[in-house]
Motif scaffolding. Structure first.
Motif, short mmCIF file in Angstrom:
data_model
loop_
_atom_site.label_atom_id
_atom_site.label_comp_id
_atom_site.label_asym_id
_atom_site.label_seq_id
_atom_site.Cartn_x
_atom_site.Cartn_y
_atom_site.Cartn_z
N GLU A 213 -0.25 5.26 -12.71
CA GLU A 213 -1.68 5.46 -12.38
C GLU A 213 -2.57 4.40 -13.02
O GLU A 213 -3.54 3.95 -12.42
N LEU A 216 -2.25 1.11 -11.00
CA LEU A 216 -2.98 1.19 -9.73
C LEU A 216 -4.49 1.17 -9.96
O LEU A 216 -5.22 0.44 -9.28
N HIS A 220 -6.92 -1.86 -8.55
CA HIS A 220 -8.01 -1.54 -7.62
C HIS A 220 -9.36 -1.94 -8.22
O HIS A 220 -10.23 -2.46 -7.51
N SER A 239 -0.64 2.12 -2.56
CA SER A 239 -1.95 2.71 -2.81
C SER A 239 -2.99 1.88 -2.07
O SER A 239 -3.01 0.65 -2.19
N GLY A 243 -7.37 3.34 -3.60
CA GLY A 243 -6.63 4.34 -4.35
C GLY A 243 -6.80 5.76 -3.84
O GLY A 243 -6.20 6.69 -4.35
N ARG A 245 -5.85 6.79 -0.98
CA ARG A 245 -4.65 7.17 -0.21
C ARG A 245 -3.43 6.51 -0.84
O ARG A 245 -3.46 5.34 -1.22
N GLN A 246 -2.37 7.31 -0.95
CA GLN A 246 -1.11 6.80 -1.49
C GLN A 246 0.05 7.31 -0.64
O GLN A 246 -0.01 8.42 -0.11
#
Length: 311
Positions: A213, A216, A220, A239, A243, A245-246
């Protein structure tokens, strides 16, 4: 969906170099007695892999005025890549990397010379406007003048309607100043980049393994519009939409024969599916399909790969 009306599906920018790979398995370069020459450089391999899938690709790079440089340009051209934007530097010899053939992480030394000599004149706006995707690597960004040239060109590429892409293949031995590297990677990602990064790459960028996490969220925040985190045998995680949508793609059990270049094969499959208008989940599956083809054969991919085979 993407625009495929542009002359080049991929404009790949960065290192074209010779890999001298140990001919026999050894524990390190200390006891590697002999080597074989191969065409190397991740951006060059990306352009060649997408050309094998029937995409129109071009490479922007710099080699020396020597026979290794001539060999490399010939190899890339034979793979179907447009080589007219590769320049010959009159002073610096062609870059080479010496690599041990080991079962674990290879021992390598990079002799960086002509590969970094990419100049702004090689990336005019008129060329950027001809490309659907503008791609580079951390290796290419690690030295001047290529570094400033490529970061500036990424911003102009975004303005010209290109999708910007990077393989975040950071290596401390190539780029020792980790904080400075993160700043340059962030500058590049701010052009709305698609980022391919492995868990190992991330651990090297941060200096230690990090929660998925955090990786990501940070990328982003840099401006990456899509992040594909590859997880080795565990598959991959994509991702996107900042972020929100994954999608997770599970791995498959494989008998690996040759792992060299699997990352370049993966991203070539991913971006080809993107150009063909597929959603991120299918892009990741297509990337995995081409990587599987690479992992289960010795040496490079076949000269021509049926594009339908990645779907």
């Amino acid at each position: 969906m993407t625009s495929t009306t542009r002359p080049y599906a991929l404009l790949s920018v960065g290192e074209l170099l010779a890999d001298f790979i140990g001919h026999h398995v050894s524990s390190s370069l200390f006891d590697a007695p002999d080597f074989r020459r191969y065409q190397g450089g991740s951006p060059a391999n990306m352009a060649a892999n997408m050309a094998r899938l029937g995409c129109s690709t071009a490479l922007v790079a710099s080699v020396g005025n020597d026979n290794i440089g001539r060999y490399l340009v010939q190899q890339v051209s034979e793979a179907g890549v447009d080589t007219q934007h590769i320049v010959t530097d009159p002073l610096a010899p062609t870059s080479i990397v010496i690599v041990s053939r080991t079962s674990g992480t290879p021992d390598f030394i990079a002799y960086r010379t002509a590969d970094c000599q990419i100049k702004t004149s090689q990336l005019p706006d008129s060329l950027l406007a001809q490309a659907t995707i503008f791609h580079t690597t951390c290796f290419a960004l690690s030295r001047q003048p290529a570094q400033s040239t490529i970061v500036d060109a990424a911003r102009r590429a975004q303005a010209a309607g290109c999708q910007v892409s990077i393989d975040a293949n950071y290596a401390p031995s190539i780029w020792p100043d980790r904080n400075y590297a993160r700043r340059i990677i962030s500058d590049y990602c701010s052009a709305g980049a698609f980022v391919k990064i492995s868990e190992d790459d991330a651990a090297r960028i941060y200096g230690s393994p990090q929660p998925i996490e955090k990786i990501l969220t940070d990328f982003h925040a840099m401006g990456a519009s899509l992040i594909c985190l590859t997880l080795g045998a565990e598959g991959s995680l994509v991702s996107y939409e900042n972020g929100n949508r994954q999608v997770r793609i599970p791995g498959q059990k494989l008998d690996v024969i040759d792992a060299t270049g699997a990352g370049d094969a993966y991203w070539a499959g991913f971006l080809t599916a993107y150009i063909d208008g597929h959603a991120p989940e299918q892009c990741a599956r297509s990337g995995a399909a081409l990587a599987r083809m690479k992992l289960t054969r010795l040496g490079p991919l076949p000269a021509k790969v049926d594009r339908q085979s990645i779907y």
